[in-house]
Structure formats: C-alpha cells, structure tokens
Design a protein around this motif. Structure first.
Motif, mmCIF file in Angstrom:
data_model
loop_
_atom_site.group_PDB
_atom_site.id
_atom_site.type_symbol
_atom_site.label_atom_id
_atom_site.label_comp_id
_atom_site.label_asym_id
_atom_site.label_seq_id
_atom_site.Cartn_x
_atom_site.Cartn_y
_atom_site.Cartn_z
ATOM 1 N N ASP A 170 47.770 41.953 34.932
ATOM 2 C CA ASP A 170 46.578 41.250 34.487
ATOM 3 C C ASP A 170 46.582 41.261 32.973
ATOM 4 N N VAL A 171 46.467 40.064 32.364
ATOM 5 C CA VAL A 171 46.486 39.951 30.912
ATOM 6 C C VAL A 171 45.299 39.098 30.489
ATOM 7 N N ALA A 172 44.549 39.588 29.498
ATOM 8 C CA ALA A 172 43.400 38.852 28.963
ATOM 9 C C ALA A 172 43.880 37.883 27.889
ATOM 10 N N LEU A 173 43.498 36.630 28.017
ATOM 11 C CA LEU A 173 43.801 35.639 26.989
ATOM 12 C C LEU A 173 42.858 35.848 25.809
ATOM 13 N N ARG A 174 43.302 35.492 24.649
ATOM 14 C CA ARG A 174 42.442 35.535 23.461
ATOM 15 C C ARG A 174 41.746 34.198 23.315
ATOM 16 N N ALA A 175 40.913 34.070 22.332
ATOM 17 C CA ALA A 175 40.138 32.845 22.106
ATOM 18 C C ALA A 175 41.069 31.631 22.041
ATOM 19 N N GLY A 176 40.643 30.532 22.660
ATOM 20 C CA GLY A 176 41.439 29.310 22.661
ATOM 21 C C GLY A 176 42.589 29.341 23.647
ATOM 22 N N GLY A 177 42.580 30.288 24.580
ATOM 23 C CA GLY A 177 43.645 30.379 25.572
ATOM 24 C C GLY A 177 44.953 30.861 24.995
ATOM 25 N N LEU A 178 44.878 31.775 24.022
ATOM 26 C CA LEU A 178 46.068 32.298 23.350
ATOM 27 C C LEU A 178 46.628 33.496 24.118
ATOM 28 N N TRP A 231 43.677 35.812 32.372
ATOM 29 C CA TRP A 231 42.229 35.741 32.500
ATOM 30 C C TRP A 231 41.630 35.281 31.172
ATOM 31 N N ALA A 232 40.584 34.475 31.244
ATOM 32 C CA ALA A 232 39.821 34.166 30.043
ATOM 33 C C ALA A 232 39.237 35.477 29.529
ATOM 34 N N ALA A 233 39.059 35.579 28.214
ATOM 35 C CA ALA A 233 38.646 36.843 27.605
ATOM 36 C C ALA A 233 37.360 37.395 28.214
ATOM 37 N N ASP A 234 36.403 36.535 28.545
ATOM 38 C CA ASP A 234 35.119 37.010 29.067
ATOM 39 C C ASP A 234 35.130 37.296 30.571
ATOM 40 N N THR A 235 36.205 36.936 31.278
ATOM 41 C CA THR A 235 36.267 37.174 32.725
ATOM 42 C C THR A 235 37.334 38.189 33.121
ATOM 43 N N ALA A 236 38.054 38.711 32.148
ATOM 44 C CA ALA A 236 39.156 39.642 32.444
ATOM 45 C C ALA A 236 38.613 40.961 32.987
#
Length: 171
Positions: free
Chosen positions: A35-43, A105-110
């Motif tokens: 599981d990896v959290a994406l940063r802002a803008g889907g980075l 995952w989007a940063a706020d849903t990770a």
C-alpha cells in the motif's frame, strides 16, 4: 484377494506421491502488494534498489495497470523516481530487472500503514527457503539424480514385492 488389491493400490499411490516434486502440491505464490500513499496531484515517488540495497541509477521504470503502460520515467543518481498524474488503484511498478505490485491510494484515503514511497528491488529473484520456481520439476530431477533413482526403484520394487508375496501365499 480384495485386501491385497487394496494394498497394491495404496502402494502405487504412495509411490506416485513420492515421485512428484514438492512444488506440485504447493500453492501458486501471489505477488506481494504494498500500500502506497500518493502525494498531491497523484504523485508517486519511489526508489529502485538491487538485492543488496544499492540504489540503481538511470533505470527505466514503467508503471502499468494491467497490460497498459500508464507512465514511464527514469531513476536519478540515487535510484529515486517520480510519476505524476496517477489515481488510486492497483499498479505494477516494473523495471527491466524486477518490479513490484502497489496498491496506490489518494493521500486522504490511504490506510495508516501505507508507505510514503514505493520500493522496487531489481535483479534476480531472491528465493529463500523454497525449492525454486513451481514449473521446474525437470530441473529438480536433474539436480537430485540419486533421490530420483531411489524413488523410481521403490516405485518398481514395491509392487513387485507385493505381487511376489501373493504368489508365495498360494493366491
């Protein structure tokens, strides 16, 4: 007569089971997913290392969803890569020498255990405590000729011994 037929059948099944290599009965391994959290803008940020932990510079990294390549990028001198514009979902992060499967995952849903970066290990597969690839029974037989010969000899001798015992008892 029925008892000896059942014994012969049991010996034949046992002999067959001994002749099959262990991976025949093993489950198909499932690739581990991180599981990896994406940063802002889907980075997506990650690093490519080899099996010894050394950063791999100038490696091409392909991020795929199914058979479709979504993004292609290259690592810097520290083995770090970045890919913009990704959405949540399951992706394969692949180099020429290896790869991993990541659930992004989007940063706020990770989930709380999600990593902040992907880690890709390139190079040969590291296999510990396993026999090897599941489809290499021929290679196993070549690597263990004495075990194979003993198993074949037992598979031939056991039924013959049962048959010989039947003739000695006057059946």
């Amino acid at each position: 007569m029925k008892r000896t037929s059942l014994g012969t059948l049991a010996a034949a099944v046992a002999s067959l089971g001994m002749m099959l290599p262990p991976p025949t009965f093993a489950a198909v391994p499932i690739a581990p997913t991180s599981d990896v959290a994406l940063r802002a803008g889907g980075l997506l940020v990650g690093q490519v290392i080899d099996a010894q932990g050394v950063a791999q510079a100038k490696k091409v990294v392909s991020i795929r969803q199914g058979k479709h390549e979504v993004v292609r990028t290259t690592t810097d001198k520290n083995g770090v890569f970045a890919a913009q514009g990704l959405r949540g979902g399951q992706y394969d992060v692949v180099t020429q020498d290896g790869g991993c499967t990541c659930r992004l995952w989007a940063a706020d849903t990770a989930p709380p255990a999600a990593r902040q970066a992907a880690l890709v290990v390139s190079g040969g597969d590291v296999v510990r405590g396993q026999f090897g690839p599941a489809n290499s029974w021929v290679a196993w037989i070549k690597a263990h000729p004495y075990i194979t010969a003993g198993t074949v000899a037992a598979a031939v001798a056991v039924p013959i011994a049962f048959m010989d015992d039947d003739f000695d008892n006057g059946s």
